[in-house]
Design a protein around this motif. Structure first.
Motif, PDB file in Angstrom:
ATOM      1  N   GLY A   1     -45.736  22.819 -27.759  1.00 29.33           N
ATOM      2  CA  GLY A   1     -45.843  21.833 -28.833  1.00 29.33           C
ATOM      3  C   GLY A   1     -46.890  22.230 -29.845  1.00 29.33           C
ATOM      4  O   GLY A   1     -47.700  23.136 -29.615  1.00 29.33           O
ATOM      5  N   GLY A   2     -46.896  21.543 -30.978  1.00 26.09           N
ATOM      6  CA  GLY A   2     -47.838  21.832 -32.055  1.00 26.09           C
ATOM      7  C   GLY A   2     -49.184  21.177 -31.823  1.00 26.09           C
ATOM      8  O   GLY A   2     -49.282  20.123 -31.178  1.00 26.09           O
ATOM      9  N   GLU A   3     -50.227  21.778 -32.388  1.00 23.01           N
ATOM     10  CA  GLU A   3     -51.587  21.276 -32.171  1.00 23.01           C
ATOM     11  C   GLU A   3     -51.817  19.892 -32.752  1.00 23.01           C
ATOM     12  O   GLU A   3     -52.784  19.214 -32.389  1.00 23.01           O
ATOM     13  CB  GLU A   3     -52.599  22.272 -32.756  1.00 23.01           C
ATOM     14  N   ARG A   4     -50.938  19.441 -33.633  1.00 19.37           N
ATOM     15  CA  ARG A   4     -51.075  18.093 -34.193  1.00 19.37           C
ATOM     16  C   ARG A   4     -50.961  17.020 -33.112  1.00 19.37           C
ATOM     17  O   ARG A   4     -51.371  15.867 -33.324  1.00 19.37           O
ATOM     18  CB  ARG A   4     -50.000  17.866 -35.256  1.00 19.37           C
ATOM     19  N   LEU A   5     -50.399  17.399 -31.961  1.00 19.71           N
ATOM     20  CA  LEU A   5     -50.231  16.432 -30.862  1.00 19.71           C
ATOM     21  C   LEU A   5     -51.507  16.215 -30.065  1.00 19.71           C
ATOM     22  O   LEU A   5     -51.597  15.256 -29.291  1.00 19.71           O
ATOM     23  CB  LEU A   5     -49.121  16.909 -29.909  1.00 19.71           C
ATOM     24  N   ILE A   6     -52.506  17.105 -30.236  1.00 20.02           N
ATOM     25  CA  ILE A   6     -53.768  16.947 -29.509  1.00 20.02           C
ATOM     26  C   ILE A   6     -54.428  15.634 -29.927  1.00 20.02           C
ATOM     27  O   ILE A   6     -54.542  15.320 -31.106  1.00 20.02           O
ATOM     28  CB  ILE A   6     -54.715  18.136 -29.776  1.00 20.02           C
ATOM     29  N   GLY A   7     -54.839  14.857 -28.914  1.00 25.37           N
ATOM     30  CA  GLY A   7     -55.452  13.566 -29.190  1.00 25.37           C
ATOM     31  C   GLY A   7     -54.467  12.410 -29.202  1.00 25.37           C
ATOM     32  O   GLY A   7     -54.825  11.299 -29.578  1.00 25.37           O
ATOM     33  N   THR A   8     -53.215  12.680 -28.761  1.00 24.51           N
ATOM     34  CA  THR A   8     -52.202  11.622 -28.726  1.00 24.51           C
ATOM     35  C   THR A   8     -51.626  11.487 -27.316  1.00 24.51           C
ATOM     36  O   THR A   8     -51.745  12.389 -26.483  1.00 24.51           O
ATOM     37  CB  THR A   8     -51.041  11.919 -29.687  1.00 24.51           C
ATOM     38  N   PHE A   9     -50.998  10.358 -27.056  1.00 19.81           N
ATOM     39  CA  PHE A   9     -50.240  10.164 -25.823  1.00 19.81           C
ATOM     40  C   PHE A   9     -48.791  10.570 -26.068  1.00 19.81           C
ATOM     41  O   PHE A   9     -48.212  10.221 -27.107  1.00 19.81           O
ATOM     42  CB  PHE A   9     -50.293   8.697 -25.380  1.00 19.81           C
ATOM     43  N   GLN A  10     -48.212  11.302 -25.116  1.00 18.98           N
ATOM     44  CA  GLN A  10     -46.832  11.738 -25.226  1.00 18.98           C
ATOM     45  C   GLN A  10     -46.125  11.571 -23.890  1.00 18.98           C
ATOM     46  O   GLN A  10     -46.741  11.712 -22.824  1.00 18.98           O
ATOM     47  CB  GLN A  10     -46.753  13.213 -25.660  1.00 18.98           C
ATOM     48  N   ASN A  11     -44.829  11.285 -23.963  1.00 17.86           N
ATOM     49  CA  ASN A  11     -44.009  11.236 -22.744  1.00 17.86           C
ATOM     50  C   ASN A  11     -43.506  12.643 -22.442  1.00 17.86           C
ATOM     51  O   ASN A  11     -42.868  13.276 -23.291  1.00 17.86           O
ATOM     52  CB  ASN A  11     -42.840  10.278 -22.928  1.00 17.86           C
ATOM     53  N   ILE A  12     -43.809  13.126 -21.236  1.00 18.20           N
ATOM     54  CA  ILE A  12     -43.508  14.515 -20.866  1.00 18.20           C
ATOM     55  C   ILE A  12     -42.773  14.517 -19.537  1.00 18.20           C
ATOM     56  O   ILE A  12     -43.213  13.878 -18.563  1.00 18.20           O
ATOM     57  CB  ILE A  12     -44.794  15.349 -20.758  1.00 18.20           C
ATOM     58  N   THR A  13     -41.667  15.244 -19.482  1.00 16.07           N
ATOM     59  CA  THR A  13     -40.883  15.361 -18.249  1.00 16.07           C
ATOM     60  C   THR A  13     -41.205  16.672 -17.548  1.00 16.07           C
ATOM     61  O   THR A  13     -41.216  17.740 -18.172  1.00 16.07           O
ATOM     62  CB  THR A  13     -39.377  15.305 -18.548  1.00 16.07           C
ATOM     63  N   VAL A  14     -41.481  16.591 -16.244  1.00 20.53           N
ATOM     64  CA  VAL A  14     -41.815  17.779 -15.461  1.00 20.53           C
ATOM     65  C   VAL A  14     -40.555  18.594 -15.208  1.00 20.53           C
ATOM     66  O   VAL A  14     -39.561  18.082 -14.687  1.00 20.53           O
ATOM     67  CB  VAL A  14     -42.465  17.383 -14.117  1.00 20.53           C
ATOM     68  N   THR A  15     -40.598  19.870 -15.583  1.00 21.34           N
ATOM     69  CA  THR A  15     -39.467  20.765 -15.364  1.00 21.34           C
ATOM     70  C   THR A  15     -39.708  21.733 -14.220  1.00 21.34           C
ATOM     71  O   THR A  15     -38.761  22.186 -13.570  1.00 21.34           O
ATOM     72  CB  THR A  15     -39.165  21.580 -16.635  1.00 21.34           C
ATOM     73  N   GLU A  16     -40.997  22.051 -13.966  1.00 19.35           N
ATOM     74  CA  GLU A  16     -41.298  23.041 -12.919  1.00 19.35           C
ATOM     75  C   GLU A  16     -42.715  22.837 -12.372  1.00 19.35           C
ATOM     76  O   GLU A  16     -43.688  22.973 -13.113  1.00 19.35           O
ATOM     77  CB  GLU A  16     -41.170  24.450 -13.490  1.00 19.35           C
ATOM     78  N   PRO A  17     -42.841  22.525 -11.092  1.00 16.02           N
ATOM     79  CA  PRO A  17     -44.169  22.432 -10.483  1.00 16.02           C
ATOM     80  C   PRO A  17     -44.702  23.845 -10.205  1.00 16.02           C
ATOM     81  O   PRO A  17     -44.021  24.666  -9.586  1.00 16.02           O
ATOM     82  CB  PRO A  17     -43.916  21.690  -9.166  1.00 16.02           C
ATOM     83  N   LEU A  18     -45.906  24.122 -10.689  1.00 14.38           N
ATOM     84  CA  LEU A  18     -46.541  25.409 -10.429  1.00 14.38           C
ATOM     85  C   LEU A  18     -47.660  25.209  -9.407  1.00 14.38           C
ATOM     86  O   LEU A  18     -47.784  24.155  -8.794  1.00 14.38           O
ATOM     87  CB  LEU A  18     -47.069  25.997 -11.738  1.00 14.38           C
ATOM     88  N   THR A  19     -48.507  26.210  -9.214  1.00 16.49           N
ATOM     89  CA  THR A  19     -49.512  26.145  -8.154  1.00 16.49           C
ATOM     90  C   THR A  19     -50.559  25.063  -8.402  1.00 16.49           C
ATOM     91  O   THR A  19     -50.876  24.269  -7.517  1.00 16.49           O
ATOM     92  CB  THR A  19     -50.215  27.516  -8.008  1.00 16.49           C
ATOM     93  N   TYR A  20     -51.087  25.030  -9.617  1.00 21.32           N
ATOM     94  CA  TYR A  20     -52.158  24.071  -9.908  1.00 21.32           C
ATOM     95  C   TYR A  20     -51.817  23.110 -11.039  1.00 21.32           C
ATOM     96  O   TYR A  20     -52.521  22.126 -11.238  1.00 21.32           O
ATOM     97  CB  TYR A  20     -53.450  24.820 -10.266  1.00 21.32           C
TER      98      TYR A  20
END
Length: 474
Positions: free
Chosen positions: A446-465
């Motif tokens: 995503g673009g840096e303009r989203l920093i500082g906002t709340f967004q709905n995000i769907t998990v596509t892949e669980p990684l180690t951490y």
């Protein structure tokens, strides 16, 4: 226990304003350009919050900031005393500035924070680091303008390390490290005296800020655009016990969460002996309170817990966790702190910790090998287990927790979370990082303009951490 906590008066703050003007005058005569200051912070979030106040005062005195110690005219190390490793890093990094100081005698090198509040450490600095100009303790941070003026104008070194129960200073300017998330101390000090911990000796007794002062600062943060605010205290669950009338932490949390605005509240650190069902109920009922509980258990064995002076049992801790899981539901995430190899701990007792870890199901743990702290009761206890053996134990603990964390993350695939986008991610050039209500990290493109906002995000892949996800288009 008689406690003498000093609330800094308006007159005292005005006196520091006068010293600010004197420092400005000295700097203007000494330097053609605005001098640079480098503030180096070690330790907990409370130290970070203290450093933000230090930078606030320095800015008002005419300093700009740099992370390059070799170009600064003022270097301040804000130190941590919780573990030996942190102290060793401070000594090494201060020592590395010796040549720089000799080549630039006008540079001021200062040390403050928890390490400096220990007499044996202050003595070592005085005797072994003669190029350090200024040393001050945890109770006089608000007097930085006065102390810096003395360091700039006197030929002799300045050591200001009063032994006090503590102070509360309101109205100190702050330069925050982040534009998107903020630390908000609600209380200072600690009364618990865990036998391994030096904090009560260096931070003083518990002292709560007035509700009105906290609400005012919280409102200012929300109005300034901060969307994730973390309430800080050595033991936030003790908040308000020293106020008249008393106010519980759960009551404070509910009042802050009722304010208008789009924000999320976090808090740390909680102590199991003071963690109440009332607090857990507020977590469950208030949408703006994060569903993340950091509740350190330190050991899973009752004898060790008693030797640590933790004032709760394994059974009590697990009963709190059980209530939290039932009350908050699957949105809850749990993290904790664990000490491995406390003096006298046996292999069998350590296995009780492993079994508690299995039962707890934390998303992550902060694990530490016991570190001897001068002046604490545990430092005098017999400690027959070798460091090598303790190292094997902690690796076993880490391996177990990694399995649990991986299992926990694997269940998140396909779920959609409201995440607070706090900065750039590490998975790729265009990735951003967001923190969920339950303190999980999701990275997405995503673009840096989203920093500082709340967004709905769907998990596509669980990684180690971390979790990898995709933002949901609105």
């Amino acid at each position: 226990m008689s406690v003498n906590v000093h609330k800094v008066t308006e007159e005292e703050l005005e006196e520091q304003k006068k010293y600010e003007k004197r420092v400005i005058s000295v700097l203007e005569k000494r330097y053609e350009e605005k001098p640079l200051a480098c503030v180096v912070t070690y330790g907990c979030q409370q130290n970070v919050a203290d450093s933000e106040k230090i930078k606030g005062m320095l800015k008002d005195m005419g300093y700009a900031f740099t992370e390059d110690r070799q170009s600064a005219k003022l270097v301040i190390f804000n130190t941590c005393a919780v573990r030996e490793h942190a102290e060793d890093r401070v000594f090494g990094n201060v020592g590395a500035l010796k040549k720089y100081k000799l080549a630039n005698p006008d540079v001021i090198i200062a040390l403050c924070g928890c390490m400096m509040q220990q007499k044996h450490i202050a003595k070592k600095i005085e005797e072994s680091f003669p190029f350090v100009d200024l040393v001050f303790g945890t109770h006089v941070v608000h007097r930085l303008p006065e102390l810096l003026y003395k360091a700039l104008t006197r030929r002799k070194r300045v050591f200001e390390l009063p032994d006090l129960d503590g102070v509360i200073a309101e109205g100190i300017p702050v330069v925050r490290d982040s534009d998107s998330k903020a630390w908000l101390p609600i209380m200072y000090g600690c009364n618990n005296f865990c036998t391994y911990c030096v904090v009560p000796y260096v931070r003083g007794r518990e002292r709560s800020r007035e509700v009105s002062d906290i609400e005012r600062e919280f409102r200012e943060l929300v109005d300034s655009g901060y969307r994730e605010i973390t309430l800080l205290g050595q033991n936030v669950n003790s908040y308000g016990k020293d106020l008249n009338p008393s106010v519980s932490f759960a009551q404070l949390l509910k009042r802050l969460a009722s304010m208008d605005g789009d924000f999320r509240i976090r808090f740390m650190t909680s102590h199991p002996k003071d963690c109440t069902k009332e607090l857990i109920d507020v977590m469950a009922s208030c949408d703006k309170v994060a569903k993340h509980l950091h509740l350190p258990f330190q050991s899973g064995n009752n004898r060790v817990l008693k030797a640590m002076n933790r004032s709760y049992t394994r059974e009590h801790y697990l009963s709190l966790i059980d209530y939290a899981k039932k009350t908050v539901g699957e949105a809850l995430s749990i993290t904790s702190d664990v000490i491995v190899g406390f003096p006298g701990e046996t292999r069998e007792e350590f296995e009780d910790t492993l079994s508690l870890v299995r039962e707890l199901g934390a998303i992550s743990l902060f694990t530490f090998i016991y570190s001897k702290r001068v002046g604490t009761p545990a430092a005098e206890m017999d400690d027959p287990v070798s460091y090598d053996e303790k190292s094997k134990w902690i690796q076993e603990l880490i391996a177990l927790q990694e399995e649990i964390s991986a299992q926990q993350l694997s269940t998140q695939k396909g779920k959609t979370f409201k995440g607070y986008v706090f900065g750039k991610g590490k998975l790729g050039k265009n990735y951003l990082a967001a923190r969920t209500d339950g303190n999980l990290i999701i990275e997405f493109e995503g673009g840096e303009r989203l920093i500082g906002t709340f967004q709905n995000i769907t998990v596509t892949e669980p990684l180690t951490y971390v979790l990898k996800g995709e933002i949901q288009k609105q």
